[in-house]
Motif scaffolding. Sequence first.
Motif, short mmCIF file in Angstrom:
data_model
loop_
_atom_site.label_atom_id
_atom_site.label_comp_id
_atom_site.label_asym_id
_atom_site.label_seq_id
_atom_site.Cartn_x
_atom_site.Cartn_y
_atom_site.Cartn_z
N SER A 151 1.07 -1.10 -0.03
CA SER A 151 0.21 0.11 -0.22
C SER A 151 0.84 1.37 -0.46
N VAL A 152 1.61 1.08 0.90
CA VAL A 152 2.93 2.46 0.76
C VAL A 152 3.32 2.60 0.02
N SER A 153 3.98 1.32 -0.37
CA SER A 153 4.59 1.44 -2.31
C SER A 153 3.77 2.07 -3.71
N ASP A 154 1.95 1.34 -3.42
CA ASP A 154 1.61 2.54 -4.42
C ASP A 154 1.42 3.68 -3.72
N LEU A 155 1.20 3.52 -2.80
CA LEU A 155 1.20 5.92 -2.57
C LEU A 155 2.48 6.02 -2.78
N ILE A 156 3.38 5.98 -2.97
CA ILE A 156 4.83 6.65 -3.13
C ILE A 156 4.68 6.21 -5.19
N ALA A 199 8.27 11.98 -2.95
CA ALA A 199 7.19 11.67 -2.94
C ALA A 199 6.97 10.34 -1.74
N GLU A 200 7.83 9.74 -1.01
CA GLU A 200 8.26 9.01 -0.37
C GLU A 200 7.85 10.09 1.03
N ARG A 201 8.33 11.12 1.10
CA ARG A 201 8.47 12.16 1.88
C ARG A 201 7.00 12.77 2.53
N LEU A 202 5.91 12.94 1.02
CA LEU A 202 4.58 13.22 0.65
C LEU A 202 3.74 12.05 1.48
N ALA A 203 4.46 10.30 0.97
CA ALA A 203 3.45 9.62 1.84
C ALA A 203 3.79 9.60 3.22
#
Lengths: 198, 198
Positions: free
Chosen positions: B6-11, B25-29
């Motif tokens: 789920s986290v990978s997908d969001l990133i 993107a990582e920071r925003l996730a």
Amino acid sequence: MENSSSVSDLIDQLGRLPGIGRKSAERLAYHLLRVSQGEALALADAIRNVRENVCYCSVCYNLAEGPLCPICGDSNRDTTQLCIVEQPRDLMALEQAGVFRGLYHVLLGRIAPLEGIGPDQLTIDDLIERVRRGNFSEIIMATNPTVEGDGSALYITNQLAEFPVNVTRLARGITTGSVLEHTNREILADALAGRQKI
Amino acid sequence: MENSSSVSDLIDQLGRLPGIGRKSAERLAYHLLRVSQGEALALADAIRNVRENVCYCSVCYNLAEGPLCPICGDSNRDTTQLCIVEQPRDLMALEQAGVFRGLYHVLLGRIAPLEGIGPDQLTIDDLIERVRRGNFSEIIMATNPTVEGDGSALYITNQLAEFPVNVTRLARGITTGSVLEHTNREILADALAGRQKI
């Protein structure tokens, strides 16, 4: 004329993200209006999924999609080393470097009295309990090299004094690839204090 | 270890936004994982709402939440002036400046042969029809001052040659608040060519 209310709302929501100012939020909103419906909704769904599926590991407080995170559920990890980090993203940075094979404990923050964050709001009690019951030979402090990170590491080190474990911290010094000329006083002081035999 | 799916997908989804790299993107996730459930879902809902409620105005192709946008639905606007812009966000910039009280027509792009975008993919046919049936005395070209924007304005000007309207474009020159020293050749050439009596 104002933006339509849906667009204004989206710009407001995007503007609340860290590092996204008003202009960037507008640009992102218009991007989301221009891309295909599927692509825009994929982002909305990804946000919803992550909040509905992701929780904290019951052992180490890393992000997990079940009771245990992939690291705590991996029987090949070295269970004698425990690395303490502030946030899941710090753990991720260490994992991506691929240089540590032990277990982690995520504090979910750092002690920051000025922000009203004390030890009770972190996962320190669970860490102590974990060390009490585990057979760790080394605890590695990998909190950030800031006043708060160092303070948290010191506090935890004191709490762990009663246990027969080595407590270490990540080495500090000049960063690989940098130039001495642009390195500040604190970094040089750390580098000199921690000098190594070659 | 990889991020949970789920986290990978969001990133991944965040990384598809313009100007958002992998690290951002990582920071925003991680930000979206840390804020309250309500705040994270508010963003997801805002994206979904905007795609479900916002469409294009049937007259001018501005963003609208009904058949007409707020400008086309406003009887106080000057219906003799029509301003041509590339995108709804250009219209918004002009509206926020509050210096134009006429109507708009949004092209939804610009003619860009290198990207395979021809006049047929824009709203130029509807613009011509609108000018044919309306009583505009002036058409103001407010496309971007780029090769494509200027080309689009020129194409449209030619298409409008048969109608008894004045076609103008936004003034070009040195920007208010800038310094000559840091102004480039093209800007200075435009400024000199368009010099005004004081």
